[in-house]
Design a protein around this motif. Sequence first.
Motif, PDB file in Angstrom:
ATOM      1  N   SER A  32       2.931   4.680 -11.333  1.00  0.00           N
ATOM      2  CA  SER A  32       1.815   3.727 -11.444  1.00  0.00           C
ATOM      3  C   SER A  32       0.536   4.400 -11.939  1.00  0.00           C
ATOM      4  CB  SER A  32       1.561   3.048 -10.094  1.00  0.00           C
ATOM      5  OG  SER A  32       1.207   4.010  -9.119  1.00  0.00           O
TER       6      SER A  32
ATOM      7  N   GLY B  69       0.853  -1.188   0.000  1.00  0.00           N
ATOM      8  CA  GLY B  69       0.000   0.000   0.000  1.00  0.00           C
ATOM      9  C   GLY B  69       0.883   1.230   0.000  1.00  0.00           C
ATOM     10  N   GLY B  70       0.401   2.259  -0.639  1.00  0.00           N
ATOM     11  CA  GLY B  70       1.229   3.435  -0.863  1.00  0.00           C
ATOM     12  C   GLY B  70       1.539   4.232   0.395  1.00  0.00           C
TER      13      GLY B  70
ATOM     14  N   LEU C 288       3.031  -4.709  -8.961  1.00  0.00           N
ATOM     15  CA  LEU C 288       3.292  -6.015  -8.343  1.00  0.00           C
ATOM     16  C   LEU C 288       3.543  -7.105  -9.379  1.00  0.00           C
ATOM     17  CD1 LEU C 288       2.566  -4.444  -5.874  1.00  0.00           C
ATOM     18  CD2 LEU C 288       1.139  -6.327  -5.118  1.00  0.00           C
TER      19      LEU C 288
ATOM     20  N   LYS D  96      -0.804   0.448   4.534  1.00  0.00           N
ATOM     21  CA  LYS D  96      -0.645   1.829   4.079  1.00  0.00           C
ATOM     22  C   LYS D  96       0.268   2.574   5.032  1.00  0.00           C
ATOM     23  CE  LYS D  96      -2.871   4.102   0.636  1.00  0.00           C
ATOM     24  NZ  LYS D  96      -3.425   3.510  -0.593  1.00  0.00           N
TER      25      LYS D  96
ATOM     26  N   ASN E 164      -9.491   6.251  -3.607  1.00  0.00           N
ATOM     27  CA  ASN E 164      -9.594   5.219  -2.568  1.00  0.00           C
ATOM     28  C   ASN E 164     -10.621   5.622  -1.512  1.00  0.00           C
ATOM     29  OD1 ASN E 164      -7.607   3.282  -3.412  1.00  0.00           O
ATOM     30  ND2 ASN E 164      -6.015   4.730  -2.799  1.00  0.00           N
TER      31      ASN E 164
ATOM     32  N   GLY F 155       4.631   2.068  -1.734  1.00  0.00           N
ATOM     33  CA  GLY F 155       4.632   2.574  -3.110  1.00  0.00           C
ATOM     34  C   GLY F 155       4.132   4.008  -3.063  1.00  0.00           C
ATOM     35  N   PRO F 156       3.929   4.618  -4.223  1.00  0.00           N
ATOM     36  CA  PRO F 156       3.451   6.011  -4.211  1.00  0.00           C
ATOM     37  C   PRO F 156       1.966   6.105  -3.876  1.00  0.00           C
ATOM     38  CG  PRO F 156       3.779   5.253  -6.467  1.00  0.00           C
ATOM     39  CD  PRO F 156       4.199   4.135  -5.576  1.00  0.00           C
ATOM     40  N   ASP F 157       1.567   7.209  -3.345  1.00  0.00           N
ATOM     41  CA  ASP F 157       0.153   7.475  -3.064  1.00  0.00           C
ATOM     42  C   ASP F 157      -0.025   8.995  -3.084  1.00  0.00           C
ATOM     43  OD1 ASP F 157      -2.332   5.801  -2.120  1.00  0.00           O
ATOM     44  OD2 ASP F 157      -2.370   7.568  -0.863  1.00  0.00           O
TER      45      ASP F 157
ATOM     46  N   MET G  79      -6.815  -1.608   0.836  1.00  0.00           N
ATOM     47  CA  MET G  79      -5.773  -2.262   0.023  1.00  0.00           C
ATOM     48  C   MET G  79      -5.881  -3.786   0.092  1.00  0.00           C
ATOM     49  SD  MET G  79      -4.139   0.050  -1.645  1.00  0.00           S
ATOM     50  CE  MET G  79      -2.923  -1.027  -2.406  1.00  0.00           C
TER      51      MET G  79
HETATM   52  N1  PHE Z   1      -1.563   4.287  -4.328  1.00  0.00           N
HETATM   53  C1  PHE Z   1      -1.591   2.926  -4.743  1.00  0.00           C
HETATM   54  C2  PHE Z   1      -2.983   2.343  -4.488  1.00  0.00           C
HETATM   55  O1  PHE Z   1      -3.764   2.904  -3.752  1.00  0.00           O
HETATM   56  C3  PHE Z   1      -0.593   2.168  -3.956  1.00  0.00           C
HETATM   57  C4  PHE Z   1       0.443   1.399  -4.661  1.00  0.00           C
HETATM   58  C5  PHE Z   1       0.758   1.555  -5.978  1.00  0.00           C
HETATM   59  C6  PHE Z   1       1.119   0.488  -3.925  1.00  0.00           C
HETATM   60  C7  PHE Z   1       1.704   0.773  -6.549  1.00  0.00           C
HETATM   61  C8  PHE Z   1       2.081  -0.298  -4.467  1.00  0.00           C
HETATM   62  C9  PHE Z   1       2.368  -0.132  -5.771  1.00  0.00           C
HETATM   63  O2  PHE Z   1      -3.319   1.323  -5.024  1.00  0.00           O
END
Ligand code: PHE
Length: 343
Positions: free
Chosen positions: A144, A35-36, A292, A74, A258, A111-113, A59
Amino acid sequence: MSKFDHERVVIHTGPRSGLPVIVAIHSTVLGQAVGGCRVWHYGDWHEALTDALRVSAGMTAKCAVAGLANGGGKTVVALPNGMRLDAAQRRNLLHDVADVIESLDGAYATGPDVGTTPVDMAVIGDRTRHVFCRPQEQGGSGDSSPHTAAGTLAALRATRRHLHGASKLQGCRLAVVGLGGVGEKLARMLAAEGAQLQVSDIDQAKRVLADQLGAAWIDPDEALTQDVDILVPAALGGILTQQIIPRLRCAAITGPANNQLATPEVAELLHQRGILWVPDYVAGAGGVIHALTVELHGGTRDEAAARILQIENTVHTLLATAASAGITPAQAALESVQHRIKT
Ligand code: PHE
């Protein structure tokens, strides 16, 4: 009292930044929690914790419905309202985040969020390998957001088909609410498909994009209540409240933001009003599927893209199942999550 159903939640005061770093691990039943990392402004850290608990559970559902062997988590960093980070502070903060993640021994990867980018992921990557979406030059799978947008487009096709019998988005009346990383890319894709587009953002500067795309600009206050076929929430969560439901004028809601429902009961209220709601964690899974598949499960980019297109089928099946069982798509999705996790 609501039940605490997270596996682990840690809150550290970052020694370098002095800011609270919250990592919520909801579930590792299916595999590593992912989770970002959200870096956002909150009234106080309690609010950030509430957000972390909700989005990390989201997530788990996102990964389960997408068929990924991963659980949900997260990271949320609560910035005091109005605080801006300079480059050095940002780096310190990201290193604080990295150390907390590293201390979890691989139970969780980030990851990014909202509020973070692939470049930030590279900085986190200085101190832990449990991080996705570093820039491609640095060995990650990169941004992403185009993949999240592609997945949402697939979900929109299925929604359109359910409403009008055919999946073509040309001429479909859509309102995209939020033109951040995902929202902007999605708006571009929809304009290219010939959709009849309205767009909105709290940042007035984004009006330029509306003009570029030939889209109508709507004031953020009125964005949710437009008379459209499909409303597309693409900003922060919690926007579908009990209060807004009577004022909605859309036939369906499908978007990547989300945790769109302010409370779970809102799904039932939408259903009663005859508004179709496609769960956000189904529509918004493209980014995490891409990252992933490529970085964790050894797939190619083409394989990842094919899996993302599968979201159309997933949504189609979900809507058909819900309609024939007389339940909400939210309930149908939840049952499929529970079936995978077997709780
Ligand atoms: N922000 C992404 C989501 O809510 C989180 C994420 C993206 C985590 C890519 C891992 C890799 O799905």
